[in-house]
Design a protein around this motif. Sequence first.
Motif, PDB file in Angstrom:
ATOM      1  N   TYR A  82       0.839  -1.198   0.000  1.00  0.00           N
ATOM      2  CA  TYR A  82       0.000   0.000   0.000  1.00  0.00           C
ATOM      3  C   TYR A  82       0.870   1.242   0.000  1.00  0.00           C
ATOM      4  O   TYR A  82       1.936   1.294   0.607  1.00  0.00           O
ATOM      5  CB  TYR A  82      -0.934   0.023   1.219  1.00  0.00           C
ATOM      6  CG  TYR A  82      -1.979   1.105   1.101  1.00  0.00           C
ATOM      7  CD1 TYR A  82      -3.006   0.993   0.175  1.00  0.00           C
ATOM      8  CD2 TYR A  82      -1.920   2.245   1.888  1.00  0.00           C
ATOM      9  CE1 TYR A  82      -3.961   1.991   0.039  1.00  0.00           C
ATOM     10  CE2 TYR A  82      -2.875   3.250   1.763  1.00  0.00           C
ATOM     11  CZ  TYR A  82      -3.890   3.121   0.836  1.00  0.00           C
ATOM     12  OH  TYR A  82      -4.829   4.110   0.693  1.00  0.00           O
ATOM     13  N   GLY A  83       0.392   2.249  -0.715  1.00  0.00           N
ATOM     14  CA  GLY A  83       1.089   3.521  -0.790  1.00  0.00           C
ATOM     15  C   GLY A  83       0.131   4.594  -1.254  1.00  0.00           C
ATOM     16  O   GLY A  83      -1.039   4.598  -0.869  1.00  0.00           O
ATOM     17  N   LEU A  84       0.602   5.462  -2.094  1.00  0.00           N
ATOM     18  CA  LEU A  84      -0.185   6.586  -2.580  1.00  0.00           C
ATOM     19  C   LEU A  84      -0.213   6.607  -4.100  1.00  0.00           C
ATOM     20  O   LEU A  84       0.741   6.160  -4.738  1.00  0.00           O
ATOM     21  CB  LEU A  84       0.423   7.900  -2.086  1.00  0.00           C
ATOM     22  CG  LEU A  84       0.410   8.125  -0.585  1.00  0.00           C
ATOM     23  CD1 LEU A  84       1.281   9.317  -0.216  1.00  0.00           C
ATOM     24  CD2 LEU A  84      -1.013   8.313  -0.086  1.00  0.00           C
ATOM     25  N   ASP A  85      -1.276   7.175  -4.659  1.00  0.00           N
ATOM     26  CA  ASP A  85      -1.236   7.513  -6.074  1.00  0.00           C
ATOM     27  C   ASP A  85      -0.834   8.994  -6.148  1.00  0.00           C
ATOM     28  O   ASP A  85      -0.572   9.627  -5.113  1.00  0.00           O
ATOM     29  CB  ASP A  85      -2.551   7.183  -6.789  1.00  0.00           C
ATOM     30  CG  ASP A  85      -3.749   7.995  -6.318  1.00  0.00           C
ATOM     31  OD1 ASP A  85      -3.580   9.007  -5.588  1.00  0.00           O
ATOM     32  OD2 ASP A  85      -4.874   7.620  -6.685  1.00  0.00           O
ATOM     33  N   PHE A 158       3.877   6.134 -10.977  1.00  0.00           N
ATOM     34  CA  PHE A 158       3.604   4.727 -11.277  1.00  0.00           C
ATOM     35  C   PHE A 158       4.819   4.094 -11.940  1.00  0.00           C
ATOM     36  O   PHE A 158       5.227   2.988 -11.592  1.00  0.00           O
ATOM     37  CB  PHE A 158       2.376   4.619 -12.197  1.00  0.00           C
ATOM     38  CG  PHE A 158       2.088   3.223 -12.663  1.00  0.00           C
ATOM     39  CD1 PHE A 158       1.511   2.301 -11.793  1.00  0.00           C
ATOM     40  CD2 PHE A 158       2.380   2.820 -13.947  1.00  0.00           C
ATOM     41  CE1 PHE A 158       1.229   0.996 -12.213  1.00  0.00           C
ATOM     42  CE2 PHE A 158       2.110   1.530 -14.381  1.00  0.00           C
ATOM     43  CZ  PHE A 158       1.537   0.612 -13.506  1.00  0.00           C
ATOM     44  N   SER A 159       5.447   4.815 -12.881  1.00  0.00           N
ATOM     45  CA  SER A 159       6.564   4.266 -13.658  1.00  0.00           C
ATOM     46  C   SER A 159       7.779   3.950 -12.788  1.00  0.00           C
ATOM     47  O   SER A 159       8.597   3.109 -13.150  1.00  0.00           O
ATOM     48  CB  SER A 159       6.969   5.230 -14.777  1.00  0.00           C
ATOM     49  OG  SER A 159       7.453   6.440 -14.217  1.00  0.00           O
ATOM     50  N   ASN A 161       7.320   3.511  -9.285  1.00  0.00           N
ATOM     51  CA  ASN A 161       6.762   2.863  -8.102  1.00  0.00           C
ATOM     52  C   ASN A 161       7.218   3.519  -6.798  1.00  0.00           C
ATOM     53  O   ASN A 161       7.510   2.852  -5.812  1.00  0.00           O
ATOM     54  CB  ASN A 161       7.087   1.360  -8.083  1.00  0.00           C
ATOM     55  CG  ASN A 161       6.252   0.628  -7.043  1.00  0.00           C
ATOM     56  OD1 ASN A 161       5.130   1.010  -6.754  1.00  0.00           O
ATOM     57  ND2 ASN A 161       6.808  -0.416  -6.465  1.00  0.00           N
ATOM     58  N   ASN A 162       7.261   4.864  -6.793  1.00  0.00           N
ATOM     59  CA  ASN A 162       7.702   5.558  -5.592  1.00  0.00           C
ATOM     60  C   ASN A 162       7.477   7.052  -5.732  1.00  0.00           C
ATOM     61  O   ASN A 162       7.146   7.554  -6.812  1.00  0.00           O
ATOM     62  CB  ASN A 162       9.188   5.290  -5.335  1.00  0.00           C
ATOM     63  CG  ASN A 162       9.478   5.109  -3.863  1.00  0.00           C
ATOM     64  OD1 ASN A 162       9.073   5.933  -3.042  1.00  0.00           O
ATOM     65  ND2 ASN A 162      10.166   4.034  -3.516  1.00  0.00           N
ATOM     66  N   VAL A 163       7.684   7.758  -4.634  1.00  0.00           N
ATOM     67  CA  VAL A 163       7.732   9.214  -4.659  1.00  0.00           C
ATOM     68  C   VAL A 163       9.139   9.583  -5.132  1.00  0.00           C
ATOM     69  O   VAL A 163      10.129   9.118  -4.560  1.00  0.00           O
ATOM     70  CB  VAL A 163       7.434   9.821  -3.272  1.00  0.00           C
ATOM     71  CG1 VAL A 163       7.565  11.346  -3.312  1.00  0.00           C
ATOM     72  CG2 VAL A 163       6.038   9.411  -2.801  1.00  0.00           C
ATOM     73  N   VAL A 164       9.205  10.388  -6.184  1.00  0.00           N
ATOM     74  CA  VAL A 164      10.475  10.695  -6.834  1.00  0.00           C
ATOM     75  C   VAL A 164      10.570  12.186  -7.163  1.00  0.00           C
ATOM     76  O   VAL A 164       9.578  12.907  -7.110  1.00  0.00           O
ATOM     77  CB  VAL A 164      10.646   9.872  -8.137  1.00  0.00           C
ATOM     78  CG1 VAL A 164      10.761   8.390  -7.839  1.00  0.00           C
ATOM     79  CG2 VAL A 164       9.510  10.131  -9.110  1.00  0.00           C
ATOM     80  N   ILE A 165      11.766  12.595  -7.533  1.00  0.00           N
ATOM     81  CA  ILE A 165      12.014  13.938  -8.056  1.00  0.00           C
ATOM     82  C   ILE A 165      12.527  13.761  -9.476  1.00  0.00           C
ATOM     83  O   ILE A 165      13.533  13.079  -9.687  1.00  0.00           O
ATOM     84  CB  ILE A 165      13.036  14.707  -7.196  1.00  0.00           C
ATOM     85  CG1 ILE A 165      12.516  14.858  -5.764  1.00  0.00           C
ATOM     86  CG2 ILE A 165      13.339  16.078  -7.819  1.00  0.00           C
ATOM     87  CD1 ILE A 165      13.519  15.439  -4.790  1.00  0.00           C
ATOM     88  N   THR A 166      11.819  14.353 -10.434  1.00  0.00           N
ATOM     89  CA  THR A 166      12.199  14.238 -11.845  1.00  0.00           C
ATOM     90  C   THR A 166      12.076  15.607 -12.512  1.00  0.00           C
ATOM     91  O   THR A 166      11.695  16.588 -11.868  1.00  0.00           O
ATOM     92  CB  THR A 166      11.283  13.242 -12.603  1.00  0.00           C
ATOM     93  OG1 THR A 166       9.952  13.773 -12.652  1.00  0.00           O
ATOM     94  CG2 THR A 166      11.284  11.872 -11.955  1.00  0.00           C
TER      95      THR A 166
END
Length: 182
Positions: A82-85, A158-159, A161-166
Amino acid sequence: MLATLAGDLTISDTTAKKLLADLPADLDPERRAVVESACRLVGKVNYFWGGKSLVMGWDSRWGQLTKVWADGNSTTDTYRPYGLDCSGFVDWVFYNVTDGEYVIGHGGGVHMQHTYCTPISWNEAQPGDLVFYPDDEHVGIVGGRDESGNMLIIHCAFSQNNVVITGLEGLTSIGHPLYYGE
């Protein structure tokens, strides 16, 4: 490693630390708080289609194997941590920054979050503004800019599968959340 991260809202990601160190000194405190709160989840919370959380701080459900119940994604009816969208992430950030007083878009997903923003130009972008994919398919938070001046976005992807900085890949519109009242 995930077990050691569980519950830890310390900003530990190197990119997130640099992003925060590079924020303008005169940045509005409300905007700074939004970016700092968003950075607390970088690298720590899985993407989960339909994942929401209006919990102050760490949500104990994060990382627990859960059946994806929301329709419309390839992961529907599978079991995932479980996580977040993306919109759940943005809701969590604003909810935590306001001590549970405010949920941007009132929990209605990306489209509703977009309706609670005033459209602005890319040149007007500031840390804490929201960026969107076409047709409101994704949302992220402007975190700042890199050393080349390119915008950095904090989002639950989604791509990855985590909270990221892009960077801005695929994001086509930007809005100033009404929350700031500027």
